[in-house]
Design a protein around this motif. Structure first.
Motif, PDB file in Angstrom:
ATOM      1  N   ILE A 104       0.787  -1.041   0.038  1.00  0.00           N
ATOM      2  CA  ILE A 104       0.012   0.098  -0.208  1.00  0.00           C
ATOM      3  C   ILE A 104       0.940   1.081   0.282  1.00  0.00           C
ATOM      4  O   ILE A 104       1.785   1.288   0.754  1.00  0.00           O
ATOM      5  N   ASN A 105       0.565   2.236  -0.743  1.00  0.00           N
ATOM      6  CA  ASN A 105       1.377   3.412  -1.131  1.00  0.00           C
ATOM      7  C   ASN A 105       0.360   4.636  -0.893  1.00  0.00           C
ATOM      8  O   ASN A 105      -0.669   4.457  -1.299  1.00  0.00           O
ATOM      9  N   PRO A 106       1.239   5.656  -0.801  1.00  0.00           N
ATOM     10  CA  PRO A 106       0.114   7.001  -0.716  1.00  0.00           C
ATOM     11  C   PRO A 106      -0.529   7.313  -1.941  1.00  0.00           C
ATOM     12  O   PRO A 106      -1.461   7.904  -2.033  1.00  0.00           O
ATOM     13  N   VAL A 107       0.114   6.894  -3.025  1.00  0.00           N
ATOM     14  CA  VAL A 107      -0.720   7.209  -4.295  1.00  0.00           C
ATOM     15  C   VAL A 107      -1.962   6.463  -4.605  1.00  0.00           C
ATOM     16  O   VAL A 107      -2.687   6.826  -5.168  1.00  0.00           O
ATOM     17  N   ASP A 108      -1.950   5.331  -3.605  1.00  0.00           N
ATOM     18  CA  ASP A 108      -3.252   4.382  -3.641  1.00  0.00           C
ATOM     19  C   ASP A 108      -4.271   5.307  -3.022  1.00  0.00           C
ATOM     20  O   ASP A 108      -5.596   5.512  -3.725  1.00  0.00           O
ATOM     21  N   TRP A 109      -4.159   5.799  -1.877  1.00  0.00           N
ATOM     22  CA  TRP A 109      -5.341   6.487  -1.119  1.00  0.00           C
ATOM     23  C   TRP A 109      -5.324   7.774  -1.744  1.00  0.00           C
ATOM     24  O   TRP A 109      -6.697   8.400  -1.847  1.00  0.00           O
ATOM     25  N   LYS A 110      -4.332   8.518  -2.281  1.00  0.00           N
ATOM     26  CA  LYS A 110      -4.784   9.733  -3.081  1.00  0.00           C
ATOM     27  C   LYS A 110      -5.337   9.462  -4.300  1.00  0.00           C
ATOM     28  O   LYS A 110      -6.504  10.078  -4.671  1.00  0.00           O
ATOM     29  N   THR A 111      -5.114   8.245  -4.999  1.00  0.00           N
ATOM     30  CA  THR A 111      -5.930   8.117  -6.198  1.00  0.00           C
ATOM     31  C   THR A 111      -7.231   7.614  -5.706  1.00  0.00           C
ATOM     32  O   THR A 111      -8.439   7.970  -6.627  1.00  0.00           O
ATOM     33  N   ARG A 112      -7.571   6.686  -4.843  1.00  0.00           N
ATOM     34  CA  ARG A 112      -8.867   6.427  -4.395  1.00  0.00           C
ATOM     35  C   ARG A 112      -9.716   7.681  -4.068  1.00  0.00           C
ATOM     36  O   ARG A 112     -10.938   7.691  -4.158  1.00  0.00           O
ATOM     37  N   ALA A 113      -9.189   8.666  -3.560  1.00  0.00           N
ATOM     38  CA  ALA A 113      -9.963  10.007  -3.096  1.00  0.00           C
ATOM     39  C   ALA A 113      -9.955  10.758  -4.306  1.00  0.00           C
ATOM     40  O   ALA A 113     -10.618  11.874  -4.039  1.00  0.00           O
ATOM     41  N   GLY A 114      -9.630  10.480  -5.564  1.00  0.00           N
ATOM     42  CA  GLY A 114      -9.695  11.378  -6.710  1.00  0.00           C
ATOM     43  C   GLY A 114      -8.730  12.157  -7.291  1.00  0.00           C
ATOM     44  O   GLY A 114      -8.726  13.202  -7.951  1.00  0.00           O
ATOM     45  N   GLN A 115      -7.657  12.044  -6.474  1.00  0.00           N
ATOM     46  CA  GLN A 115      -6.195  12.648  -6.740  1.00  0.00           C
ATOM     47  C   GLN A 115      -5.158  11.886  -7.316  1.00  0.00           C
ATOM     48  O   GLN A 115      -5.661  10.778  -7.805  1.00  0.00           O
ATOM     49  N   GLY A 116      -4.042  11.759  -6.816  1.00  0.00           N
ATOM     50  CA  GLY A 116      -3.028  11.191  -7.241  1.00  0.00           C
ATOM     51  C   GLY A 116      -2.983  10.642  -8.856  1.00  0.00           C
ATOM     52  O   GLY A 116      -2.964  11.956  -9.710  1.00  0.00           O
ATOM     53  N   MET A 117      -3.248   9.629  -9.157  1.00  0.00           N
ATOM     54  CA  MET A 117      -3.273   9.045 -10.702  1.00  0.00           C
ATOM     55  C   MET A 117      -4.507   8.800 -11.189  1.00  0.00           C
ATOM     56  O   MET A 117      -5.063   8.122 -12.047  1.00  0.00           O
ATOM     57  N   ALA A 118      -5.644   9.544 -10.291  1.00  0.00           N
ATOM     58  CA  ALA A 118      -7.161   9.605 -10.898  1.00  0.00           C
ATOM     59  C   ALA A 118      -7.339   9.770 -12.104  1.00  0.00           C
ATOM     60  O   ALA A 118      -8.240   9.029 -12.837  1.00  0.00           O
ATOM     61  N   GLY A 119      -6.852  10.745 -12.633  1.00  0.00           N
ATOM     62  CA  GLY A 119      -7.003  11.247 -14.062  1.00  0.00           C
ATOM     63  C   GLY A 119      -6.766  10.145 -15.069  1.00  0.00           C
ATOM     64  O   GLY A 119      -7.041  10.265 -16.227  1.00  0.00           O
ATOM     65  N   LEU A 120      -5.872   9.354 -14.743  1.00  0.00           N
ATOM     66  CA  LEU A 120      -5.465   7.925 -15.808  1.00  0.00           C
ATOM     67  C   LEU A 120      -6.142   6.855 -15.617  1.00  0.00           C
ATOM     68  O   LEU A 120      -5.875   5.994 -16.273  1.00  0.00           O
ATOM     69  N   GLN A 121      -7.126   6.797 -14.553  1.00  0.00           N
ATOM     70  CA  GLN A 121      -7.837   5.490 -14.236  1.00  0.00           C
ATOM     71  C   GLN A 121      -9.254   5.636 -14.826  1.00  0.00           C
ATOM     72  O   GLN A 121      -9.962   6.840 -15.173  1.00  0.00           O
ATOM     73  N   THR A 122      -9.963   4.455 -15.105  1.00  0.00           N
ATOM     74  CA  THR A 122     -11.370   4.554 -15.281  1.00  0.00           C
ATOM     75  C   THR A 122     -12.034   3.460 -14.489  1.00  0.00           C
ATOM     76  O   THR A 122     -11.513   2.624 -13.987  1.00  0.00           O
TER      77      THR A 122
END
Length: 320
Positions: free
Chosen positions: A44-62
């Protein structure tokens, strides 16, 4: 249960830890040059919870999305053309990043050369804690900064997942290491190889660190750590900004002081993981796992991670 499905953690909408749902989804099938890996543990990494929250790498996910990029497990099947791995091999990897990898699941598929054989001296939980964090540290120190023996390196947030590995890699490369962290972590960081520690909550690192050749900044704009680091970096030295890249404020301050800057975004690298596995087995690098969570407790794991007070890494257990 059908052999065509698997347990996984899915995110149907971005939000808090409560959006993490454990269920069954279709099991992936390896394409040519790919391997199917039965995941035993997922980091588990910070990018995981940031992405889950709509931040991090969220823009690259579907959506719906299966989070997770750190995995350790056993090769179950290989696609056509794979020659470096075989069923039964124990492997670890950070596949596909920043594209979705689906690490919070019982199976993943990815190109075989994004994987490496797991360090023989550690279990799957420890191996799953390594890839994203250790590759970030490696690519910052080795590939970007080109650390040499005798240089001085300042590591901010040294007690975290990337930080504690950066301390060890810098020390292995022969650098003198200054580490910032809260005082309760200092004895542990010195065991890992830090020569000097600074409690950033009580001391100004500008007053304690002395001049350094390289800064590994894992805090970014928090408390203006990035800009403040210019004051301790020698002219011609380098500040490597990991979270969010080089801010305009840092670029301006560094340029005025003759200090170089560089962003880093980690990339999959099976060859580097093979080298790192050798360092782990030789005792030169070790990973700290604060806690291993059951897959069903993934929301609790994210809540713990979001406190930003973790010593080392958090891991999900997916062992058969």
């Amino acid at each position: 249960m059908s052999e065509h499905t698997m347990r996984a953690v899915t995110v149907g909408e971005f939000g808090g830890p409560e959006v993490l749902t454990v269920g069954r989804v279709a099991r992936p099938v390896p394409l040519p040059t790919e391997v199917l890996v039965r995941v035993h543990a997922a980091g588990i990494n910070p990018v995981d919870w940031k992405t889950r929250a709509g931040q991090g790498m969220a823009g690259l996910q579907t959506l719906p999305l299966i989070l997770g990029w750190d995995v350790s497990g056993v090769v179950e099947e290989v696609g056509f053309g794979v020659t470096t791995l075989a069923p039964g091999d124990e492997v670890y990897a950070m596949p596909w990043f920043p594209r979705p990898a689906g690490g919070y699941a019982e199976y993943v598929t990815a190109p075989s050369r994004q994987f490496a054989r797991k360090p023989a001296s550690i279990g799957h939980a420890e191996a799953a804690a390594l890839p994203l964090a250790v590759l970030t540290a490696w690519q910052a120190l080795v590939d970007t900064a080109g650390i040499r023996a005798g240089q001085r390196v300042l590591v901010h947030a040294a007690a975290g997942g990337v930080g504690h590995l950066a301390v060890q890699i810098a020390r292995h490369l022969g650098a003198e290491v200054v580490a910032t962290a809260q005082e309760p972590r200092h004895a542990w960081l010195k065991e890992l190889g830090a020569d000097r520690t600074v409690d950033y909550t009580r001391q100004r690192f500008e007053d304690e660190a002395g001049e350094v050749d390289v800064v590994i900044d894992l805090m970014g704009g928090t408390d203006a750590t990035d800009v403040r680091s210019v004051a301790v970096t020698r002219p011609g030295g380098l500040i490597v900004s990991v979270p969010g890249g080089v801010s305009p404020a840092l670029a301006e301050a560094a340029g005025a002081a003759g200090v170089r800057t560089s962003p880093v975004l980690v990339e999959p690298d099976g060859a580097a993981l093979t080298t790192i596995a050798g360092l782990v087995d030789a005792g030169a690098v070790r990973v700290e796992v604060e806690r291993v969570f059951a897959l069903e407790d993934v929301a609790e794991a994210h809540r713990r991670g979001e406190t930003n007070r973790t010593r080392g890494k958090l891991v999900l257990d997916l062992a058969p």
